[in-house]
Enzyme design. Structure first.
Site, PDB file in Angstrom:
ATOM      1  CD  GLU A  88      -3.064   1.109   2.137  1.00  0.00           C
ATOM      2  OE1 GLU A  88      -3.217   0.194   2.752  1.00  0.00           O
ATOM      3  OE2 GLU A  88      -3.761   2.040   2.009  1.00  0.00           O
ATOM      4  CE  LYS A  97      -6.500  -0.761   4.996  1.00  0.00           C
ATOM      5  NZ  LYS A  97      -5.621   0.005   4.442  1.00  0.00           N
ATOM      6  CG  ASP A 136       0.290 -16.877  12.523  1.00  0.00           C
ATOM      7  OD1 ASP A 136      -0.103 -17.858  12.878  1.00  0.00           O
ATOM      8  OD2 ASP A 136      -0.575 -15.952  11.709  1.00  0.00           O
ATOM      9  CG  HIS A 139      -3.673   6.983   0.049  1.00  0.00           C
ATOM     10  ND1 HIS A 139      -3.375   6.062   0.992  1.00  0.00           N
ATOM     11  CD2 HIS A 139      -3.926   6.234  -1.431  1.00  0.00           C
ATOM     12  CE1 HIS A 139      -3.329   4.778   0.427  1.00  0.00           C
ATOM     13  NE2 HIS A 139      -3.930   4.928  -0.710  1.00  0.00           N
TER      14      HIS A 139
HETATM   15  C1  LIG Z   1       1.987  11.417   3.109  1.00  0.00           C
HETATM   16  C2  LIG Z   1       2.384  12.285   3.836  1.00  0.00           C
HETATM   17  C3  LIG Z   1       3.562  11.804   4.726  1.00  0.00           C
HETATM   18  C4  LIG Z   1       2.912  13.635   3.190  1.00  0.00           C
HETATM   19  O1  LIG Z   1       3.000  14.609   4.153  1.00  0.00           O
HETATM   20  P1  LIG Z   1       3.490  15.980   3.741  1.00  0.00           P
HETATM   21  O2  LIG Z   1       3.518  16.848   5.061  1.00  0.00           O
HETATM   22  O3  LIG Z   1       3.218  16.640   2.327  1.00  0.00           O
HETATM   23  O4  LIG Z   1       5.262  15.441   3.568  1.00  0.00           O
HETATM   24  P2  LIG Z   1       6.656  16.240   3.832  1.00  0.00           P
HETATM   25  O5  LIG Z   1       6.934  16.400   2.275  1.00  0.00           O
HETATM   26  O6  LIG Z   1       6.641  17.527   4.601  1.00  0.00           O
HETATM   27  O7  LIG Z   1       7.448  15.217   4.539  1.00  0.00           O
HETATM   28  C5  LIG Z   1       7.346  14.825   5.769  1.00  0.00           C
HETATM   29  C6  LIG Z   1       7.968  13.513   6.165  1.00  0.00           C
HETATM   30  O8  LIG Z   1       7.170  12.617   5.660  1.00  0.00           O
HETATM   31  C7  LIG Z   1       7.715  11.571   5.088  1.00  0.00           C
HETATM   32  N1  LIG Z   1       7.653  11.454   3.697  1.00  0.00           N
HETATM   33  C8  LIG Z   1       6.886  12.413   2.775  1.00  0.00           C
HETATM   34  N2  LIG Z   1       7.009  12.083   1.737  1.00  0.00           N
HETATM   35  C9  LIG Z   1       7.708  10.736   1.452  1.00  0.00           C
HETATM   36  C10 LIG Z   1       7.786   9.966   0.734  1.00  0.00           C
HETATM   37  N3  LIG Z   1       7.378  10.068  -0.665  1.00  0.00           N
HETATM   38  N4  LIG Z   1       8.532   8.762   0.939  1.00  0.00           N
HETATM   39  C11 LIG Z   1       8.792   8.302   2.197  1.00  0.00           C
HETATM   40  N5  LIG Z   1       8.610   9.426   3.412  1.00  0.00           N
HETATM   41  C12 LIG Z   1       8.141  10.582   2.917  1.00  0.00           C
HETATM   42  C13 LIG Z   1       9.398  11.763   5.272  1.00  0.00           C
HETATM   43  O9  LIG Z   1       9.566  11.500   6.728  1.00  0.00           O
HETATM   44  C14 LIG Z   1       9.282  13.298   5.504  1.00  0.00           C
HETATM   45  O10 LIG Z   1      10.333  13.610   6.054  1.00  0.00           O
HETATM   46  P3  LIG Z   1      11.522  14.298   5.486  1.00  0.00           P
HETATM   47  O11 LIG Z   1      12.224  13.330   4.729  1.00  0.00           O
HETATM   48  O12 LIG Z   1      11.214  15.278   4.673  1.00  0.00           O
HETATM   49  O13 LIG Z   1      12.480  14.777   6.530  1.00  0.00           O
HETATM   50  C15 LIG Z   1       1.231  12.705   4.576  1.00  0.00           C
HETATM   51  O14 LIG Z   1       0.172  13.518   3.867  1.00  0.00           O
HETATM   52  C16 LIG Z   1       0.518  11.880   5.302  1.00  0.00           C
HETATM   53  O15 LIG Z   1       1.029  11.213   6.398  1.00  0.00           O
HETATM   54  N6  LIG Z   1      -0.677  11.322   5.024  1.00  0.00           N
HETATM   55  C17 LIG Z   1      -1.523  10.246   5.693  1.00  0.00           C
HETATM   56  C18 LIG Z   1      -1.572   9.182   4.642  1.00  0.00           C
HETATM   57  C19 LIG Z   1      -1.733   7.783   5.334  1.00  0.00           C
HETATM   58  O16 LIG Z   1      -1.968   7.921   6.676  1.00  0.00           O
HETATM   59  N7  LIG Z   1      -1.699   6.868   4.671  1.00  0.00           N
HETATM   60  C20 LIG Z   1      -2.001   5.513   5.182  1.00  0.00           C
HETATM   61  C21 LIG Z   1      -2.774   4.571   4.204  1.00  0.00           C
HETATM   62  S1  LIG Z   1      -4.383   5.383   4.130  1.00  0.00           S
HETATM   63  C22 LIG Z   1      -4.863   4.674   5.704  1.00  0.00           C
HETATM   64  O17 LIG Z   1      -4.311   4.532   6.494  1.00  0.00           O
HETATM   65  C23 LIG Z   1      -6.489   4.309   5.443  1.00  0.00           C
HETATM   66  C24 LIG Z   1      -7.456   5.312   6.705  1.00  0.00           C
HETATM   67  C25 LIG Z   1      -7.089   6.749   5.897  1.00  0.00           C
HETATM   68  O18 LIG Z   1      -8.790   4.904   6.133  1.00  0.00           O
HETATM   69  C26 LIG Z   1      -7.215   4.842   7.802  1.00  0.00           C
HETATM   70  C27 LIG Z   1      -8.303   5.822   8.574  1.00  0.00           C
HETATM   71  O19 LIG Z   1      -9.408   5.988   8.282  1.00  0.00           O
HETATM   72  O20 LIG Z   1      -8.177   6.073   9.790  1.00  0.00           O
HETATM   73  N1  LIG Z   2      -3.454 -20.089  16.060  1.00  0.00           N
HETATM   74  C1  LIG Z   2      -2.193 -19.990  15.682  1.00  0.00           C
HETATM   75  O1  LIG Z   2      -1.522 -18.873  15.636  1.00  0.00           O
HETATM   76  C2  LIG Z   2      -1.285 -21.296  15.336  1.00  0.00           C
HETATM   77  C3  LIG Z   2      -0.135 -20.935  14.989  1.00  0.00           C
HETATM   78  N2  LIG Z   2       0.845 -21.912  14.528  1.00  0.00           N
HETATM   79  C4  LIG Z   2       1.972 -21.637  14.007  1.00  0.00           C
HETATM   80  O2  LIG Z   2       3.024 -21.915  15.199  1.00  0.00           O
HETATM   81  C5  LIG Z   2       4.330 -21.295  14.932  1.00  0.00           C
HETATM   82  C6  LIG Z   2       4.557 -20.458  16.147  1.00  0.00           C
HETATM   83  O3  LIG Z   2       4.805 -21.569  17.326  1.00  0.00           O
HETATM   84  P1  LIG Z   2       6.126 -21.707  17.865  1.00  0.00           P
HETATM   85  O4  LIG Z   2       5.823 -22.459  19.119  1.00  0.00           O
HETATM   86  O5  LIG Z   2       6.600 -20.260  18.401  1.00  0.00           O
HETATM   87  O6  LIG Z   2       7.152 -22.354  17.028  1.00  0.00           O
HETATM   88  P2  LIG Z   2       8.146 -23.292  16.953  1.00  0.00           P
HETATM   89  O7  LIG Z   2       7.778 -24.492  17.687  1.00  0.00           O
HETATM   90  O8  LIG Z   2       8.615 -23.302  15.698  1.00  0.00           O
HETATM   91  O9  LIG Z   2       9.226 -22.514  18.001  1.00  0.00           O
HETATM   92  C7  LIG Z   2       9.371 -22.609  19.421  1.00  0.00           C
HETATM   93  C8  LIG Z   2      10.731 -23.673  19.666  1.00  0.00           C
HETATM   94  O10 LIG Z   2      11.593 -22.741  19.315  1.00  0.00           O
HETATM   95  C9  LIG Z   2      12.765 -23.490  20.263  1.00  0.00           C
HETATM   96  N3  LIG Z   2      13.389 -22.276  20.964  1.00  0.00           N
HETATM   97  C10 LIG Z   2      14.823 -22.251  21.006  1.00  0.00           C
HETATM   98  N4  LIG Z   2      15.092 -21.083  21.466  1.00  0.00           N
HETATM   99  C11 LIG Z   2      14.015 -20.650  22.332  1.00  0.00           C
HETATM  100  C12 LIG Z   2      13.503 -19.516  23.203  1.00  0.00           C
HETATM  101  N5  LIG Z   2      14.613 -18.631  23.419  1.00  0.00           N
HETATM  102  N6  LIG Z   2      12.188 -19.337  23.603  1.00  0.00           N
HETATM  103  C13 LIG Z   2      11.426 -20.169  23.269  1.00  0.00           C
HETATM  104  N7  LIG Z   2      11.745 -21.260  22.363  1.00  0.00           N
HETATM  105  C14 LIG Z   2      12.769 -21.573  21.715  1.00  0.00           C
HETATM  106  C15 LIG Z   2      11.906 -24.272  21.500  1.00  0.00           C
HETATM  107  O11 LIG Z   2      12.353 -25.555  21.040  1.00  0.00           O
HETATM  108  P3  LIG Z   2      13.339 -26.442  21.793  1.00  0.00           P
HETATM  109  O12 LIG Z   2      12.857 -26.188  23.410  1.00  0.00           O
HETATM  110  O13 LIG Z   2      12.824 -28.026  21.554  1.00  0.00           O
HETATM  111  O14 LIG Z   2      14.608 -26.435  21.348  1.00  0.00           O
HETATM  112  C16 LIG Z   2      10.501 -24.144  21.080  1.00  0.00           C
HETATM  113  O15 LIG Z   2       9.758 -25.282  21.352  1.00  0.00           O
HETATM  114  C17 LIG Z   2       3.922 -20.380  13.702  1.00  0.00           C
HETATM  115  O16 LIG Z   2       4.256 -20.771  12.878  1.00  0.00           O
HETATM  116  C18 LIG Z   2       2.536 -20.389  13.529  1.00  0.00           C
HETATM  117  O17 LIG Z   2       1.915 -19.950  12.392  1.00  0.00           O
HETATM  118  C19 LIG Z   2       0.299 -23.170  14.797  1.00  0.00           C
HETATM  119  C20 LIG Z   2      -0.851 -23.558  15.305  1.00  0.00           C
HETATM  120  C21 LIG Z   2      -1.939 -22.456  15.531  1.00  0.00           C
END
Ligand SMILES: CC(C)(COP(=O)([O-])OP(=O)([O-])OC[C@H]1O[C@@H](n2cnc3c(N)ncnc32)[C@H](O)[C@@H]1OP(=O)([O-])[O-])[C@@H](O)C(=O)NCCC(=O)NCCSC(=O)C[C@@](C)(O)CC(=O)[O-]
Ligand SMILES: NC(=O)C1=CN([C@@H]2O[C@H](COP(=O)(O)OP(=O)(O)OC[C@H]3O[C@@H](n4cnc5c(N)ncnc54)[C@H](OP(=O)(O)O)[C@@H]3O)[C@@H](O)[C@H]2O)C=CC1
Length: 432
Positions: free
Chosen positions: A83, A268, A284, A383
């Site tokens: 997006e 959203k 995930d 946007h």
């Molecule tokens: C788009 C801006 C930032 C412009 O805003 P602006 O004031 O025209 O931007 P600017 O030229 O003054 O730049 C300000 C800063 O924005 C960033 N920036 C500026 N342009 C760029 C670019 N091209 N690429 C990367 N970064 C950019 C960058 O950090 C920049 O800082 P700088 O680099 O100048 O120091 C502003 O209009 C804005 O934030 N609009 C909101 C847009 C938005 O929220 N989009 C998300 C998707 S839409 C969405 O969320 C769904 C919605 C809206 O339905 C959610 C809801 O309903 O709540």
């Molecule tokens: N509803 C949901 O969200 C569901 C999600 N999933 C999937 O499950 C996965 C995530 O499950 P998860 O249990 O995290 O995955 P994993 O089993 O892949 O990872 C956990 C394993 O990593 C090892 N491990 C090593 N170091 C660490 C540490 N510091 N802390 C914890 N564990 C460590 C452990 O195994 P050991 O101790 O044996 O070395 C542990 O069992 C994702 O891919 C997800 O998409 C699956 C089912 C349902």
């Protein structure tokens, strides 16, 4: 060079220059910068073994949001999204928080939830009491089921038994919820393994039928909060004073508590940022999305999750967000996705809890960007100007044509595919 995440006009640089800058600022090693520059998707065997019936790869752009300070640390935010304007908005929003130290977070506990569901009990209240009296035995069973997570300092921490009533208010199920410290993992497999080890014993104790055992993605025992404050004087636009913009943002946040039609879009917008980082870190997204939207309905009505209010003492707009966020820094597909590890390097952390703190802050920033734009200039200005490139590509522009057409589109009152195609036809005639 100081490790600052504020890099002005980063977006005007080439991809190579951007990666070189991130390396210069020690956010990336040379090696990881090279990996990111040359990334062409997964190796055949990884792609073929990660999922079933694999036929191709579907790649999405990966960018980085700037200007973030989270709990005093400068950090760059890797984001995978299709997006336009999401990353620009996120970077812009973070800029507003820097003057007051960025985002501050809290993460009181991080426990993964599992549930065992039983039915056909003789006496539901007696069954509930039995579970509550044998908690220590259940903890031992859990340790036997998954000794290695206990060896890592994790394991079953808490549990509760609830009688679930049906529509006729009759006790129909007894559900035992387990709360597990899964350390650095998201823990779905860990919890499911523990559940499968513990359930048969408890079923015997209860002399009941078992419906199922599964983890729950409703992670209300892994709630993380983030807050920020933005001085009024940073909010002023050409048309509106900063305090008026602040008041409108407060109203936008309040309205999203009252009207589900607005609440869904409000959330959203927040998820635009959250999903992009969850994806970039190999986590995930479905589990995170399901849990957060369920949490938004926790009070019986689906509501916007951010809270914006005014602190008249400091003349600041204050933003707060609390979310269920149980992410992993390992496990699942994370270790199989090279760019997921590169994202951790960019974030400067391999700690799953810190990842949650950062992602919650990204959600708050993303929401601020959207509602600030909505209550001032409107969303289309920012946007659509960033959508122009996507339109140019859709019209068939390639190479230099993309920016050439996009820059012309941005000058128009309205842009769409037809205007993009017409501009491209003229451009090609003039440059053939
Ligand atoms: C788009 C801006 C930032 C412009 O805003 P602006 O004031 O025209 O931007 P600017 O030229 O003054 O730049 C300000 C800063 O924005 C960033 N920036 C500026 N342009 C760029 C670019 N091209 N690429 C990367 N970064 C950019 C960058 O950090 C920049 O800082 P700088 O680099 O100048 O120091 C502003 O209009 C804005 O934030 N609009 C909101 C847009 C938005 O929220 N989009 C998300 C998707 S839409 C969405 O969320 C769904 C919605 C809206 O339905 C959610 C809801 O309903 O709540
Ligand atoms: N509803 C949901 O969200 C569901 C999600 N999933 C999937 O499950 C996965 C995530 O499950 P998860 O249990 O995290 O995955 P994993 O089993 O892949 O990872 C956990 C394993 O990593 C090892 N491990 C090593 N170091 C660490 C540490 N510091 N802390 C914890 N564990 C460590 C452990 O195994 P050991 O101790 O044996 O070395 C542990 O069992 C994702 O891919 C997800 O998409 C699956 C089912 C349902």
């Amino acid at each position: 060079m100081e490790k600052a995440s504020s890099i002005s006009k980063f977006y005007q640089k080439s991809r190579e220059e951007r990666l070189a800058l991130l390396t210069e600022r020690a956010f990336l090693s040379e090696e990881t910068a090279k990996l990111l520059f040359n990334a062409k998707g997964l190796s055949e065997e990884v792609a073929n073994h990660l999922i079933e019936n694999q036929i191709s790869q579907f790649t999405l752009p990966m960018g980085v949001a700037l200007n973030f300070i989270v709990d005093g640390e400068e950090c760059l935010i890797p984001m995978v999204t299709e997006e336009p304007s999401v990353i620009a908005a996120c970077s812009n929003a973070a800029r507003f928080t820097r003057a007051t130290g960025g985002f501050k977070t809290s993460f009181p506990e991080r426990l993964q939830t599992g549930q065992m569901i039983f039915y056909n009990l003789e006496d539901f209240s007696e069954g509930k009491r039995l579970i509550e009296q044998r908690i220590d035995e259940i903890k031992q069973l859990a340790q036997l089921a998954h000794p290695s997570i206990v060896a890592r300092g994790g394991g079953l921490v808490d549990l509760k038994a609830h009688i679930i009533y049906n529509e006729k208010d009759q006790a129909e199920y007894l559900t035992v919820y387990l709360f597990v410290d899964v350390k650095e993992a998201m823990g779905a497999n860990i919890v499911n393994t523990i559940l499968e080890g513990v359930t048969p014993v408890i079923q015997e104790w209860l002399r009941a039928e078992k419906l199922m055992s599964i983890l729950s993605n409703y992670n209300d025992r892994a709630l993380v909060s983030s807050s920020c404050s933005i001085p009024f004087n940073q909010l002023a636009t050409k048309e509106l004073s900063g305090d008026v913009v602040a008041e409108k943002i407060v109203k936008a946040s309040h309205y999203a508590k009252l009207d589900p039609y607005r609440a869904v879009t409000h959330n959203k917008g927040m998820m635009n940022g959250i999903d992009a980082v969850v994806m970039a870190t190999g986590n995930d997204t479905r589990a995170i999305e399901a849990g957060i939207h369920a949490y938004a309905a926790k009070d019986g009505r689906y509501q916007g999750l951010t809270n914006w209010y005014i602190d008249s003492k400091s003349n600041c707009l204050i933003g707060e967000l609390t979310l269920p966020l149980l992410l992993g820094s390992l496990g699942g597909a994370i270790n199989a996705l090279p760019l997921a590890k590169a994202s951790q390097e960019l974030l400067q952390t391999h700690d799953a809890e810190i990842l949650g703190r950062i992602i919650c802050s990204v959600g708050l920033a993303q929401n601020f960007a959207a509602i600030r734009a909505l209550v001032t200039e409107g969303i289309q200005k920012g946007h659509m100007s960033l959508h122009a490139s996507a339109l140019a590509i859709h019209a068939g522009a390639v190479g230099d044509e993309i920016e050439a057409i996009a820059s012309q589109l941005r000058l128009l009152e309205r842009m769409n595919l037809k205007t993009a195609s017409d501009l491209l036809t003229v451009y090609r005639q003039q440059n053939s």
